[in-house]
Write a protein that holds these residues in place. Structure first.
Motif, PDB file in Angstrom:
ATOM      1  N   TYR A   6     -10.311  -7.350  13.242  1.00  0.00           N
ATOM      2  CA  TYR A   6     -10.213  -6.268  12.270  1.00  0.00           C
ATOM      3  C   TYR A   6      -8.801  -5.688  12.277  1.00  0.00           C
ATOM      4  CZ  TYR A   6     -15.339  -6.262  12.727  1.00  0.00           C
ATOM      5  OH  TYR A   6     -16.667  -6.611  12.765  1.00  0.00           O
ATOM      6  N   ARG A   7      -8.376  -5.232  11.115  1.00  0.00           N
ATOM      7  CA  ARG A   7      -7.159  -4.430  11.024  1.00  0.00           C
ATOM      8  C   ARG A   7      -7.571  -2.973  10.960  1.00  0.00           C
ATOM      9  NH1 ARG A   7      -4.232  -2.067   6.680  1.00  0.00           N
ATOM     10  NH2 ARG A   7      -1.983  -1.917   7.069  1.00  0.00           N
ATOM     11  N   VAL A   8      -7.116  -2.200  11.935  1.00  0.00           N
ATOM     12  CA  VAL A   8      -7.516  -0.807  12.034  1.00  0.00           C
ATOM     13  C   VAL A   8      -6.269   0.065  11.927  1.00  0.00           C
ATOM     14  CG1 VAL A   8      -8.457   0.952  13.575  1.00  0.00           C
ATOM     15  CG2 VAL A   8      -9.565  -1.288  13.406  1.00  0.00           C
ATOM     16  N   ASP A  20     -14.846  -4.207   5.541  1.00  0.00           N
ATOM     17  CA  ASP A  20     -13.691  -4.139   4.647  1.00  0.00           C
ATOM     18  C   ASP A  20     -12.378  -4.356   5.389  1.00  0.00           C
ATOM     19  OD1 ASP A  20     -15.299  -3.670   2.494  1.00  0.00           O
ATOM     20  OD2 ASP A  20     -15.139  -1.484   2.612  1.00  0.00           O
ATOM     21  N   ASN A  21     -12.395  -4.172   6.700  1.00  0.00           N
ATOM     22  CA  ASN A  21     -11.165  -4.293   7.481  1.00  0.00           C
ATOM     23  C   ASN A  21     -11.054  -5.621   8.212  1.00  0.00           C
ATOM     24  OD1 ASN A  21     -10.319  -1.722   6.756  1.00  0.00           O
ATOM     25  ND2 ASN A  21     -11.383  -0.754   8.472  1.00  0.00           N
ATOM     26  N   ASN A  44      -7.025  -0.623  -0.553  1.00  0.00           N
ATOM     27  CA  ASN A  44      -7.553  -1.923  -0.128  1.00  0.00           C
ATOM     28  C   ASN A  44      -6.442  -2.905   0.222  1.00  0.00           C
ATOM     29  OD1 ASN A  44     -10.085  -0.885  -0.735  1.00  0.00           O
ATOM     30  ND2 ASN A  44     -10.080  -1.744  -2.804  1.00  0.00           N
ATOM     31  N   LYS A  92      -3.024  -4.525   1.841  1.00  0.00           N
ATOM     32  CA  LYS A  92      -2.297  -4.530   3.110  1.00  0.00           C
ATOM     33  C   LYS A  92      -0.810  -4.656   2.783  1.00  0.00           C
ATOM     34  CE  LYS A  92      -6.235  -6.648   5.441  1.00  0.00           C
ATOM     35  NZ  LYS A  92      -7.118  -6.534   4.285  1.00  0.00           N
ATOM     36  N   ALA A 126      -1.001   0.635  12.848  1.00  0.00           N
ATOM     37  CA  ALA A 126      -2.064  -0.354  12.693  1.00  0.00           C
ATOM     38  C   ALA A 126      -2.205  -1.154  13.981  1.00  0.00           C
ATOM     39  CB  ALA A 126      -1.764  -1.288  11.522  1.00  0.00           C
ATOM     40  N   LEU A 150     -13.819   2.585  12.781  1.00  0.00           N
ATOM     41  CA  LEU A 150     -13.129   1.862  11.705  1.00  0.00           C
ATOM     42  C   LEU A 150     -13.438   0.372  11.682  1.00  0.00           C
ATOM     43  CD1 LEU A 150      -9.669   3.648  12.009  1.00  0.00           C
ATOM     44  CD2 LEU A 150     -11.374   3.992  10.228  1.00  0.00           C
TER      45      LEU A 150
END
Length: 1010
Positions: A705-707, A693-694, A571, A573, A714, A689
């Motif tokens: 979003y962070r993918v 949550d992202n 979870n 980053k 990323a 994705l």
């Protein structure tokens, strides 16, 4: 018949009004005429009642013998041209319209009728054009203040003819000739203030020595070159000499010892060399000397501390050698001594501070040795003790433990040893205690509970022993605790869980043991860095670490942690993850199994490093576990198969219908992918994705979003909002416009300071923009959070330069040019090295033919606090609107404050900065967390660039090419090659410091506070 009653009524009304109108005397009528030409924004003049007999009780009006002799309308927020009707008042002797918005020029004849004027103050307004050459025709004028306007050109030769002028202040205008020698003819002059004008390079006129009545000579930031004329030493009545911020060379003349009345001498920020002159001890009134930031050499004269009333001595950033004279201990009024960044050596004199009210002592970056004088705090008022990077040794004086007013103690990089006095640990007002890289020993005293204001506790690289006391948990403001490379033992106390403001905890290279207490980890919601490497910690890695929302640095290597790696760590980053050299087992969580963390798990023999989970661990225990796991998997597989078979039988009919519907949907929802760079992924990998949550951000146009792709790379994905049915038409059109604007703008841009758009994906229900991922998020989020401590001044300066270069590219190197229209700190993104890139082009516009004038937009784009004044009410947009917004970003970087904040009341950041500078000085707007000792001058200059960019008049804002050039010049970096002339301002316009401070309007350049 109907006309007669109407005429009668009109006649009666006129009879009623005539006595009222005629009751006000002629002077009142003149004042009402003057008011009619002004815009009274705050209704400050609403009390000017035409029914009064005289105006003598009106706001700002004073009378003598029933005749108006004084008008003071300063700081009333009134606007408009100069009200020349005021000069019809025959006895008017005092006139002040300062701190308003009086604009246009001063016509040659507008002031000629004011023959009784002795005091004229039009400072801090918007006046433009040449200085009126008619002013010397006012026979009684003694006080003339035109500072803080936009007057340009030269000082008229007629100014040599003032018959009785005592005060002349032209500070902070656009005067660009040289300082004329004829000012030396004004024999009655007591104050001459010409500072902060972009004068052409010239020498200080030696004729100024003829002004024998002069008390204040203020020539700061005037482009002065050459030597200081020795003849200035003959100004026996001079109390304030300010020649700072110029390019003066040569030595400080010894004749300055003849300034018998001088209280303050400011020579800082020049290129003066040679030794400090002797003989200054004769100046009995002298209190403050500032000759910092020069090239002075030699030793500090013994007699400089013998000046009877010396309070402040600033000689930092020079090339001084030798020791601090022993006479410093006898300076009984000394309160501020700053000698940092010289080459001073030897011990400090015994008794320094013992007999004086010493408040600030900064001797950092020298070669001073010996012990701290025992009585350094005997005066009881010491607030800052800064001795970093020297050769001090011995133990700390016990008296420091009683130094109750101390708020900063920085002793890093010295040779101190022994125990730290218990009282030092518990000083009640200290917010920074820095003892790193010495040889201190002993324990962290439980007395630390008394340090209620402590924010940073930095004690790394010492020999401290014992446990971390539970009393550390009472430091409610602590956000950085660094105690690495010591000999601390025991377990982490549960009381650390009370540190809810904690952002950085670094305890690596100690002898700590025990398990991580769960109660501690759960409360660290603001923690960004946790380094517990190379200790003897045991137990399992807590799954709760994965719930810390902003943790980006985690190092637990070199301990004895056992068990599996909690999947919850996925979870986080994380910029840095290190779990090496422990006793971990099991598998690496899938999202951590990539190239970014390839060295994060070394030295864990029982850890499965194979992504497929097929690990060859040769122990019998591992074989048994593998067999058991295999049987469990088989049982799960059989149960799953049965459930699937039952599900297929139960939903067979629905499945057939859904399959048919899905095929129809696939035909009508094909993705359209447009790439702008070589890609290593598909649109379907991105879509899989995009879950909540992202999500890393949400704005007016969509979510971001962070993918993390299968390659380990990323990317950031912006998904534009879908519309609701009620507003589908207008919203869909707005989404389409934003999408097309961003694609059209970023798709063709290739610049290191513009965020890279990898590709765009679209179908009828969804639009995606895929960008490079900026790991440190936005400048706004970082700057206005507890993590702002990572943004020291060099980082902030670099961010300003990067963003300026990106914006300059849009304005000057794109064909046609591009106006961003939403420059703000949240649209400046930061990479791993805190490099900045401009982002979010959803409202950007391509504007052709800027030289034909600004282009009107149908709606206001931008964010509150960043919108240029003219854009808000005209909707006219050109590059000057972006420059204003960028100026606000600069002010954010300097002040650390939001563009709009309840602290400002009805003001925004620009107005708050300007007002605070005018009232208190620029030092009161600078972020208190910045190191002004080392970077104060550069910060002040960048602040002035921000004020230039936020000028209320667009014509006064420099081009982005000019802004980039000024920012590069500030740090002494290589200057860019000469650029072609653009817009209203040439890149050749003023080469040096005055280019930053010489082009401002209204109330946006600070007044001198003396």
């Amino acid at each position: 018949m109907l006309l007669l009653p109407t005429l009668i009524a009109a006649a009666l009304l006129s009879l009623q009004l005539c006595p009222i109108a005629s009751s006000l005397n002629q002077e009142g009528l003149y004042l009402l005429q003057a008011k009619s030409g002004l815009f009274d924004t705050d209704n400050s003049l609403a009390g000017w009642n035409p029914r009064d007999n005289t105006p003598c009780n009106w706001t700002g009006i004073l009378c003598s013998s029933s005749s108006v002799n004084s008008i003071n309308l300063s700081n009333l927020n009134i606007a408009g041209p100069f009200p020349s009707d005021l000069c019809k008042l025959p006895n008017l002797s005092f006139l002040s319209l300062s701190f308003n918005y009086i604009n246009s020029s001063l016509p040659f004849s507008s002031l000629l009728p004011c023959t009784s004027l002795t005091h004229l103050d039009l400072s801090q307004n918007l006046l433009v054009g040449l200085l009126p050459s008619s002013l010397p025709s006012l026979p009684l004028l003694q006080y003339l203040d035109l500072s803080g306007n936009n007057f340009s050109g030269n000082i008229p030769p007629s100014f040599a003819l003032f018959p009785s002028l005592q005060v002349l202040s032209l500070t902070a205008n656009l005067l660009n000739a040289t300082i004329p020698p004829f000012l030396g003819n004004l024999s009655s002059l007591r104050q001459l203030n010409l500072s902060y004008n972009p004068f052409s390079h010239g020498r200080i006129p030696s004729s100024l020595a003829n002004l024998t009545n002069l008390e204040t000579l203020w020539l700061a930031g005037c482009g002065l070159v050459g030597d200081i004329p020795p003849s200035l030493g003959g100004l026996a009545k001079l109390t304030n000499l300010d020649l700072s911020g110029n390019f003066l060379t040569g030595s400080i003349p010894g004749t300055l010892a003849g300034l018998a009345s001088v209280i303050q001498i400011e020579l800082y920020s020049n290129s003066l060399n040679g030794s400090l002159p002797a003989g200054l001890s004769n100046l009995s009134a002298l209190r403050r000397i500032d000759a910092s930031m020069n090239h002075l050499s030699g030793s500090i004269p013994d007699d400089i501390f013998s000046i009877p009333n010396l309070e402040n001595l600033h000689l930092y950033q020079n090339k001084l050698i030798g020791s601090v004279p022993g006479t410093a201990a006898g300076a009984r009024h000394l309160s501020d001594l700053r000698l940092f960044e010289n080459q001073l050596s030897g011990p400090l004199p015994d008794g320094l501070g013992a007999h004086s009210p010493l408040m600030f002592l900064d001797l950092s970056n020298n070669q001073i040795s010996g012990e701290i004088p025992r009585g350094i705090c005997d005066g009881g008022v010491l607030q800052e003790l800064l001795l970093i990077d020297n050769f001090f040794s011995g133990t700390l004086p016990p008296g420091l433990g009683h130094c109750r007013n101390l708020n900063r103690m920085r002793l890093r990089n010295n040779l101190f040893s022994g125990d730290v006095p218990a009282g030092v640990w518990g000083l009640p007002h200290v917010f920074l205690l820095e003892l790193s890289n010495n040889s201190f020993s002993g324990i962290i005293s439980p007395d630390i509970s008394g340090a209620g204001n402590l924010s940073q506790l930095l004690i790394s690289l010492n020999h401290f022993t014992g446990n971390i006391p539970t009393e550390v948990g009472s430091l409610s403001k602590l956000y950085e605790f660094s105690a690495s490379d010591n000999r601390l033992t025991g377990s982490l106390p549960d009381s650390l869980g009370k540190l809810i403001e904690l952002e950085q905890l670094d305890l690596h290279n100690n002898l700590l043991s025990g398990e991580l207490p769960t109660v501690v980890v759960q409360s660290w919601s603001k923690l960004t860095l946790l380094n517990l490497a190379n200790n003897h910690l045991t137990g399992r890695i807590l799954a709760d670490l994965g719930s810390l929302p902003v943790l980006n640095y985690l190092d637990l290597s070199g301990n004895d942690f056992t068990g599996e790696i909690p999947p919850q760590l996925q979870n986080l980053k994380l910029n840095q993850l290190n779990l090496s050299n422990n006793q971990l087992s099991g598998s690496i969580p899938p999202m951590l199994h990539n190239e970014a963390y390839k060295t994060s798990f070394l030295g864990n023999p029982a850890l499965c490093t194979d992504l497929s989970g097929r690990c060859q661990i040769s122990t019998s225990n591992s074989s048994w576990k593998r067999t058991k796991s295999a049987w469990l998997i088989r049982v799960i597989f059989i149960l799953t198969a049965l459930i699937l078979i039952a599900g297929i039988a139960l939903f067979y009919r629905k499945y057939t219908k859904l399959k048919k519907a899905k095929k129809e949907q696939e035909k009508s929802s094909k993705w359209t992918l447009t790439s702008f760079h070589k890609l290593g992924f598909s649109e379907y990998e991105i879509m899989d994705l995009l879950d909540e949550d992202n999500v890393i951000g949400s704005g007016a146009s969509g979510k971001v979003y962070r993918v993390v792709l299968s390659s380990g790379e990323a990317v950031a994905v912006k998904k534009l909002w879908r519309s609701s049915k009620s507003n589908a038409g207008s919203h869909e059109e707005a989404v389409d416009d934003a999408f097309e604007a961003e694609v059209a703008t970023l798709g063709k841009i290739r610049h290191k300071n513009i965020v890279k758009l990898w590709c765009c994906c679209a179908h009828k229900d969804c639009k995606l923009l895929v960008y490079e991922y900026m790991i440190n998020g936005s400048l706004g989020d970082l700057l206005h959070s507890k993590k702002a401590s990572v943004l020291n001044w060099p980082a902030r300066y670099r961010i300003a330069v990067d963003a300026a270069e990106g914006l300059c590219y849009l304005h000057h190197d794109c064909l046609p040019p591009i106006v961003h229209r939403d420059i703000k700190s949240n649209n400046i993104l930061l990479d791993a090295g805190l490099g900045a890139k401009v982002a979010d082009f959803g409202v950007a516009k391509v504007v052709e033919n800027f030289d034909k004038g600004p282009r009107s937009m149908s709606v206001i784009a931008g964010s509150c606090g960043y919108i240029a004044p003219e854009y808000a009410y005209t909707l006219r947009v050109n590059e000057k609107s972006d420059i204003y917004s960028f100026g606000v970003v600069i002010l954010e970087l300097v002040t650390g404050k939001l563009p709009v904040d309840p602290e400002f009341g009805e003001k925004d950041l620009v107005k708050w900065v300007c007002g605070t500078i005018q009232q208190k000085g620029e030092e009161h707007v600078i972020d208190t967390t910045l190191d002004v000792r080392c970077y104060g001058e550069e910060i002040a200059k960048v602040l002035r660039v921000g004020l230039l960019c936020t000028s209320s008049l667009p014509i006064n804002r420099p081009s982005m090419r000019r802004v980039v050039k000024m920012l590069h010049e500030l740090s002494g970096e290589p200057k860019p090659k000469p650029l072609p002339k653009d817009g209203m301002l040439s890149p050749y316009y003023i080469e040096d410091e005055q280019s930053i401070i010489g082009s401002e309007n209204q109330q946006e350049i600070m007044r001198k506070i003396t």
